[in-house]
Motif scaffolding. Sequence first.
Motif, PDB file in Angstrom:
ATOM      1  N   ALA A 142      -1.973  -5.286  -6.888  1.00  0.00           N
ATOM      2  CA  ALA A 142      -3.203  -5.323  -7.677  1.00  0.00           C
ATOM      3  C   ALA A 142      -4.440  -5.381  -6.791  1.00  0.00           C
ATOM      4  N   ALA A 143      -4.294  -5.952  -5.594  1.00  0.00           N
ATOM      5  CA  ALA A 143      -5.440  -6.096  -4.697  1.00  0.00           C
ATOM      6  C   ALA A 143      -5.598  -4.929  -3.736  1.00  0.00           C
ATOM      7  N   THR A 144      -4.629  -4.001  -3.704  1.00  0.00           N
ATOM      8  CA  THR A 144      -4.680  -2.877  -2.766  1.00  0.00           C
ATOM      9  C   THR A 144      -5.711  -1.850  -3.210  1.00  0.00           C
ATOM     10  N   GLY A 145      -6.573  -1.445  -2.287  1.00  0.00           N
ATOM     11  CA  GLY A 145      -7.623  -0.489  -2.607  1.00  0.00           C
ATOM     12  C   GLY A 145      -7.185   0.958  -2.418  1.00  0.00           C
ATOM     13  N   THR A 146      -8.044   1.858  -2.848  1.00  0.00           N
ATOM     14  CA  THR A 146      -7.752   3.284  -2.784  1.00  0.00           C
ATOM     15  C   THR A 146      -7.611   3.784  -1.343  1.00  0.00           C
ATOM     16  N   VAL A 147      -8.459   3.293  -0.461  1.00  0.00           N
ATOM     17  CA  VAL A 147      -8.409   3.729   0.938  1.00  0.00           C
ATOM     18  C   VAL A 147      -7.094   3.309   1.583  1.00  0.00           C
ATOM     19  N   GLU A 148      -6.667   2.056   1.326  1.00  0.00           N
ATOM     20  CA  GLU A 148      -5.405   1.572   1.888  1.00  0.00           C
ATOM     21  C   GLU A 148      -4.219   2.390   1.366  1.00  0.00           C
ATOM     22  N   ALA A 149      -4.215   2.652   0.065  1.00  0.00           N
ATOM     23  CA  ALA A 149      -3.113   3.407  -0.531  1.00  0.00           C
ATOM     24  C   ALA A 149      -3.062   4.837   0.018  1.00  0.00           C
ATOM     25  N   THR A 150      -4.240   5.449   0.199  1.00  0.00           N
ATOM     26  CA  THR A 150      -4.286   6.806   0.755  1.00  0.00           C
ATOM     27  C   THR A 150      -3.716   6.835   2.167  1.00  0.00           C
ATOM     28  N   ALA A 151      -4.160   5.899   2.996  1.00  0.00           N
ATOM     29  CA  ALA A 151      -3.698   5.858   4.380  1.00  0.00           C
ATOM     30  C   ALA A 151      -2.187   5.654   4.450  1.00  0.00           C
ATOM     31  N   ALA A 152      -1.667   4.785   3.587  1.00  0.00           N
ATOM     32  CA  ALA A 152      -0.224   4.518   3.603  1.00  0.00           C
ATOM     33  C   ALA A 152       0.576   5.740   3.185  1.00  0.00           C
ATOM     34  N   ALA A 153       0.097   6.477   2.176  1.00  0.00           N
ATOM     35  CA  ALA A 153       0.804   7.673   1.715  1.00  0.00           C
ATOM     36  C   ALA A 153       0.772   8.766   2.777  1.00  0.00           C
ATOM     37  N   VAL A 154      -0.366   8.952   3.415  1.00  0.00           N
ATOM     38  CA  VAL A 154      -0.492   9.971   4.458  1.00  0.00           C
ATOM     39  C   VAL A 154       0.398   9.620   5.646  1.00  0.00           C
ATOM     40  N   ASN A 155       0.421   8.340   6.026  1.00  0.00           N
ATOM     41  CA  ASN A 155       1.261   7.916   7.143  1.00  0.00           C
ATOM     42  C   ASN A 155       2.747   7.980   6.797  1.00  0.00           C
ATOM     43  N   ALA A 181       0.840  -1.208   0.000  1.00  0.00           N
ATOM     44  CA  ALA A 181       0.000   0.000   0.000  1.00  0.00           C
ATOM     45  C   ALA A 181       0.866   1.246   0.000  1.00  0.00           C
ATOM     46  N   GLN A 182       1.995   1.199   0.702  1.00  0.00           N
ATOM     47  CA  GLN A 182       2.893   2.350   0.739  1.00  0.00           C
ATOM     48  C   GLN A 182       3.491   2.624  -0.634  1.00  0.00           C
ATOM     49  N   VAL A 183       3.918   1.586  -1.330  1.00  0.00           N
ATOM     50  CA  VAL A 183       4.459   1.747  -2.683  1.00  0.00           C
ATOM     51  C   VAL A 183       3.412   2.388  -3.589  1.00  0.00           C
ATOM     52  N   LEU A 184       2.193   1.901  -3.513  1.00  0.00           N
ATOM     53  CA  LEU A 184       1.123   2.418  -4.367  1.00  0.00           C
ATOM     54  C   LEU A 184       0.786   3.867  -4.022  1.00  0.00           C
ATOM     55  N   GLY A 185       0.631   4.161  -2.729  1.00  0.00           N
ATOM     56  CA  GLY A 185       0.279   5.512  -2.323  1.00  0.00           C
ATOM     57  C   GLY A 185       1.366   6.524  -2.640  1.00  0.00           C
TER      58      GLY A 185
END
Length: 454
Positions: A407-420, A277-281
């Motif tokens: 591929a399975a990571t959702g938008t909410v997870e990616a957002t949270a990881a980028a913000v964190n 999720a962090q990579v994606l965000g």
Amino acid sequence: MTFHPQPQPGEPRPWAFPAPERGTLPNGLTLLTSHRPGQRVIAVEVLLAAPLDAEPAGLDGVATIMARALSEGTDEHTAEEFAAELERCGASLGAHADHAAVRVSLEVPASRLDKALALLAEALRAPAFVEHEVKRLVANRLDEIPHELANPARRASMALSKELFPAELRFSRPRQGTEETVRNIDAASVREFYEAHVRPSTTTAVVVGDFTGIDLPDLVASTLGRWTGGEAVPRPRPALVSDDHARVVIVDRPGAVQTQLLIGRTGADRQDPVWAAQVLGVYCLGGTLTSRLDRVLREEKGYTYGVRALSQVLLSSSDGTGGALLAISGSVATEATGPALADLWQVIRTLAEGGLTEEERDVAVQNLVGVAPLRYETAAAVADTLADQVEQELPDDYQASLYARLAATGTVEATAAAVNAFPLDRLVVVLVGDAATIAEPVRELGIGEVSVVS
């Protein structure tokens, strides 16, 4: 006029990052191999358990000099003869030192693999470390240092490392040493470092390519398998500790027309479940020309030619004491330094408040996952990633599973990881530029205490 029929796309085929075959030679060397039909340029990556943390006090850079000296003569060939033999094989050999290990890389046509592997084994087994060759390498390294200090991006990286990590931790100092420490290096210290840390029982070799017609087990046994050495216990990895309370450090460059920005902290590495999720965000935030940071700072405001966000593993450990550098980097016109930082902070606030869009997430997944087969078309790319997995103490199927998780990571997870990843009260900001011009506008932003260094 008759035209040749237009080629049509074929049926898409399933793809997964290749899983290696793993084995151990009688001398203790760990061997990973991956047969890749059609890849007639064979790639070899060798990881030597000689981390930067093992360098003796006052000899920062000795691992780098040792790595460079491995191909500068052996007990059978002088430096010139060794280079000539490599050239006859059509091979390239390089090495570099990093925090986890010394990495030696070889690429060679499959038809010359036997000769090239013999040369590689010779360099690992019996390097000469001739005095005049080591002196030349030390002189070359000393010549590089002023150029690195004059490079704003490199200078910013050095300053960030010094700020983030305690002085006793090797991460706080330049990887290839400073002028003071490199001057202390001689042939005797290089050999001592080699003899203390380089042996087959703590070494891993990765071989990738088309092995058709090659008896690889026999070839490896007759080359790398001839290397002998005593048993060794791998050196414990240091715990990665850092101080990322919010602050701004300006490296003064009077008269500079641009300011180099480097904003960073330490965070989760690949051992952490949040990594995908962090990579994606982080990719959505600043991984490409269409990312949010570029869209605002480059396209809308015209402050920069480009700003990038990244997550780079520093040292990964299965016991959870490792970490990654989370950073945002770029350069802006001197007069735009304050406004650019203000807008960058606003981009991160907006991300926290509104989140990523589904479109941003889908584009990022397509870019990261959809193009993976192209990224790993060469044997060298596969070998490098397999070596990274070993270096970071990850399972052999890690990269394949990572793409499935992305591929399975959702938008909410990616957002949270980028913000964190980029909390505004935990960011260390390094600015390389004209302090007289940029210091006051940056202080007015209130993003952290501002200090100036030369």
